[in-house]
Design a protein around this motif. Sequence first.
Motif, PDB file in Angstrom:
ATOM      1  N   ARG A 269       0.854  -1.237  -0.003  1.00  0.00           N
ATOM      2  CA  ARG A 269      -0.039   0.121   0.032  1.00  0.00           C
ATOM      3  C   ARG A 269       1.031   1.260  -0.020  1.00  0.00           C
ATOM      4  NH1 ARG A 269      -4.009   3.026  -1.640  1.00  0.00           N
ATOM      5  NH2 ARG A 269      -4.614   4.539  -0.268  1.00  0.00           N
ATOM      6  N   ALA A 270       1.971   1.299   0.729  1.00  0.00           N
ATOM      7  CA  ALA A 270       2.793   2.396   0.631  1.00  0.00           C
ATOM      8  C   ALA A 270       3.368   2.702  -0.386  1.00  0.00           C
ATOM      9  CB  ALA A 270       3.860   2.205   2.013  1.00  0.00           C
ATOM     10  N   ARG A 271       3.940   1.352  -1.118  1.00  0.00           N
ATOM     11  CA  ARG A 271       4.549   1.619  -2.336  1.00  0.00           C
ATOM     12  C   ARG A 271       3.459   2.311  -3.465  1.00  0.00           C
ATOM     13  NH1 ARG A 271       8.886  -1.437  -5.025  1.00  0.00           N
ATOM     14  NH2 ARG A 271       8.833  -2.647  -3.010  1.00  0.00           N
ATOM     15  N   GLU A 272       2.228   1.866  -3.332  1.00  0.00           N
ATOM     16  CA  GLU A 272       1.270   2.313  -4.378  1.00  0.00           C
ATOM     17  C   GLU A 272       1.131   4.053  -3.941  1.00  0.00           C
ATOM     18  OE1 GLU A 272      -3.319   1.529  -3.849  1.00  0.00           O
ATOM     19  OE2 GLU A 272      -2.330  -0.401  -3.886  1.00  0.00           O
ATOM     20  N   CYS A 273       0.973   4.312  -2.871  1.00  0.00           N
ATOM     21  CA  CYS A 273       0.892   6.127  -2.412  1.00  0.00           C
ATOM     22  C   CYS A 273       2.065   6.413  -2.861  1.00  0.00           C
ATOM     23  CB  CYS A 273       0.597   5.785  -1.096  1.00  0.00           C
ATOM     24  SG  CYS A 273      -0.994   5.392  -0.555  1.00  0.00           S
ATOM     25  N   LEU A 274       3.384   5.967  -2.914  1.00  0.00           N
ATOM     26  CA  LEU A 274       4.313   6.698  -3.124  1.00  0.00           C
ATOM     27  C   LEU A 274       4.499   6.880  -4.762  1.00  0.00           C
ATOM     28  CD1 LEU A 274       6.996   5.325  -0.551  1.00  0.00           C
ATOM     29  CD2 LEU A 274       6.570   7.645  -1.171  1.00  0.00           C
ATOM     30  N   VAL A 275       4.085   5.872  -5.458  1.00  0.00           N
ATOM     31  CA  VAL A 275       3.957   5.984  -7.133  1.00  0.00           C
ATOM     32  C   VAL A 275       2.819   7.137  -7.072  1.00  0.00           C
ATOM     33  CG1 VAL A 275       2.860   4.682  -8.871  1.00  0.00           C
ATOM     34  CG2 VAL A 275       4.711   3.542  -7.360  1.00  0.00           C
ATOM     35  N   LYS A 276       1.758   7.087  -6.638  1.00  0.00           N
ATOM     36  CA  LYS A 276       0.894   8.172  -6.710  1.00  0.00           C
ATOM     37  C   LYS A 276       1.399   9.588  -6.648  1.00  0.00           C
ATOM     38  CE  LYS A 276      -3.615   7.371  -5.446  1.00  0.00           C
ATOM     39  NZ  LYS A 276      -4.930   7.450  -4.248  1.00  0.00           N
ATOM     40  N   VAL A 277       2.275   9.760  -5.811  1.00  0.00           N
ATOM     41  CA  VAL A 277       2.672  11.204  -5.710  1.00  0.00           C
ATOM     42  C   VAL A 277       4.140  11.287  -6.496  1.00  0.00           C
ATOM     43  CG1 VAL A 277       1.892  11.209  -3.237  1.00  0.00           C
ATOM     44  CG2 VAL A 277       4.141  10.531  -3.239  1.00  0.00           C
ATOM     45  N   GLY A 278       4.293  10.235  -7.292  1.00  0.00           N
ATOM     46  CA  GLY A 278       5.553  10.420  -8.054  1.00  0.00           C
ATOM     47  C   GLY A 278       6.707  10.142  -7.594  1.00  0.00           C
ATOM     48  N   LEU A 279       6.726   9.455  -6.696  1.00  0.00           N
ATOM     49  CA  LEU A 279       7.970   8.976  -5.992  1.00  0.00           C
ATOM     50  C   LEU A 279       8.557   7.509  -5.930  1.00  0.00           C
ATOM     51  CD1 LEU A 279       8.542  11.434  -2.898  1.00  0.00           C
ATOM     52  CD2 LEU A 279       9.756  11.345  -4.972  1.00  0.00           C
ATOM     53  N   GLY A 280       7.805   6.846  -6.919  1.00  0.00           N
ATOM     54  CA  GLY A 280       7.821   5.526  -6.975  1.00  0.00           C
ATOM     55  C   GLY A 280       9.523   4.739  -6.957  1.00  0.00           C
ATOM     56  N   HIS A 281      10.393   5.759  -7.618  1.00  0.00           N
ATOM     57  CA  HIS A 281      11.773   5.589  -7.899  1.00  0.00           C
ATOM     58  C   HIS A 281      12.632   5.910  -6.513  1.00  0.00           C
ATOM     59  CE1 HIS A 281      10.868   9.778  -8.688  1.00  0.00           C
ATOM     60  NE2 HIS A 281      12.201  10.128  -8.572  1.00  0.00           N
ATOM     61  N   ARG A 282      11.792   6.530  -5.508  1.00  0.00           N
ATOM     62  CA  ARG A 282      12.715   7.056  -4.295  1.00  0.00           C
ATOM     63  C   ARG A 282      12.231   6.269  -2.963  1.00  0.00           C
ATOM     64  NH1 ARG A 282      15.737  11.376  -5.049  1.00  0.00           N
ATOM     65  NH2 ARG A 282      17.088  10.354  -3.410  1.00  0.00           N
ATOM     66  N   ILE A 283      11.723   4.971  -3.371  1.00  0.00           N
ATOM     67  CA  ILE A 283      11.014   4.421  -1.967  1.00  0.00           C
ATOM     68  C   ILE A 283      12.176   4.185  -0.847  1.00  0.00           C
ATOM     69  CG2 ILE A 283       9.084   3.616  -3.184  1.00  0.00           C
ATOM     70  CD1 ILE A 283      10.167   0.740  -3.076  1.00  0.00           C
ATOM     71  N   GLY A 284      13.351   3.771  -1.425  1.00  0.00           N
ATOM     72  CA  GLY A 284      14.119   3.143  -0.482  1.00  0.00           C
ATOM     73  C   GLY A 284      15.361   4.425   0.211  1.00  0.00           C
ATOM     74  N   SER A 285      14.817   5.568  -0.181  1.00  0.00           N
ATOM     75  CA  SER A 285      15.533   6.914   0.336  1.00  0.00           C
ATOM     76  C   SER A 285      15.238   7.349   1.579  1.00  0.00           C
ATOM     77  CB  SER A 285      15.607   8.132  -0.698  1.00  0.00           C
ATOM     78  OG  SER A 285      15.802   7.637  -1.808  1.00  0.00           O
ATOM     79  N   VAL A 286      16.144   7.603   2.510  1.00  0.00           N
ATOM     80  CA  VAL A 286      15.841   8.322   3.946  1.00  0.00           C
ATOM     81  C   VAL A 286      15.563   9.775   3.580  1.00  0.00           C
ATOM     82  CG1 VAL A 286      17.130   6.442   5.270  1.00  0.00           C
ATOM     83  CG2 VAL A 286      18.208   8.535   4.437  1.00  0.00           C
ATOM     84  N   PRO A 287      14.847  10.470   4.251  1.00  0.00           N
ATOM     85  CA  PRO A 287      14.483  11.842   4.380  1.00  0.00           C
ATOM     86  C   PRO A 287      15.628  12.875   3.754  1.00  0.00           C
ATOM     87  CG  PRO A 287      13.172  10.998   5.891  1.00  0.00           C
ATOM     88  CD  PRO A 287      14.163   9.903   5.582  1.00  0.00           C
TER      89      PRO A 287
END
Length: 245
Positions: free
Chosen positions: A138-156
Amino acid sequence: MPSHRLAPASPGSPVIEFRHVELTYPGPPPVRALKPCDLTVARGDYLVVVGPSGSGKSTFLNLVGLLDSPTAGTFLLNGIDTAALPDKDRTALRGREIGFVFQAFHLLPHRTALENVALGTLYTASRGRGATAERHARARECLVKVGLGHRIGSVPARLSGGERQRVAIARALAGSPSLLLCDEPTGNLDSRTADSVLQLLDELHVSGITIVLITHDRLVAERGGRVVTIRDGVLVETPVEEARR
Ligand code: ADP
Ligand code: MG
């Protein structure tokens, strides 16, 4: 059955209904931060609240977000009288219906974007076997929705300000809220980045989510469908054209 299910959201009712809602901070000295306020926000509205610093914007948003309770009046959220709820039902209602986005992002520094967003599903996700995998999907899906599918493993720390705010928006969306509350979401961003975050909120609005956004920036106010001005704790609905002047 969990007790919060005993009070079902009524599909026909407004998302937010304030009837003479007031809030006075006890002090000393007492501060009348919100004076008696009547306001209805319908499903699908995009309401912007503008006003100078100290006028009561955050107070208003904290009430709507069930982080604080009125000292007088009635607040119905999706038709549910929030004053009547025991604490745990209130917390459950907040977790189920409301997503928060703050100026300062409030991401956990040592967690990845994916983990930060997955934390947004804690109230609503199922428990037990497979629950973590489900939450991460679900988290991955939401990150894709906000255009960040390529940064899921990054720390802030490895993300730009705009990207951090997108992670925070993804976290707010993870629990599938009916209402997104944004407190100065572009306050820490340069104007171009701010614009792209506002564009994302526009898209979410078009997809059906109800938004209440507070800002002291008149340009941001133009994005909403409705504008309310707050001054010294008094809310006044402002025609959008006037807000643009
Ligand atoms: P804004 O978000 O528009 O800057 P706030 O809602 O934070 O304004 O504050 C409205 C008023 O209430 C201000 O006068 C502020 O000093 C006061 N206030 C805010 N929080 C508290 C509190 N916890 N206790 C007492 N006064 C408060
Ligand atoms: Mg504030």
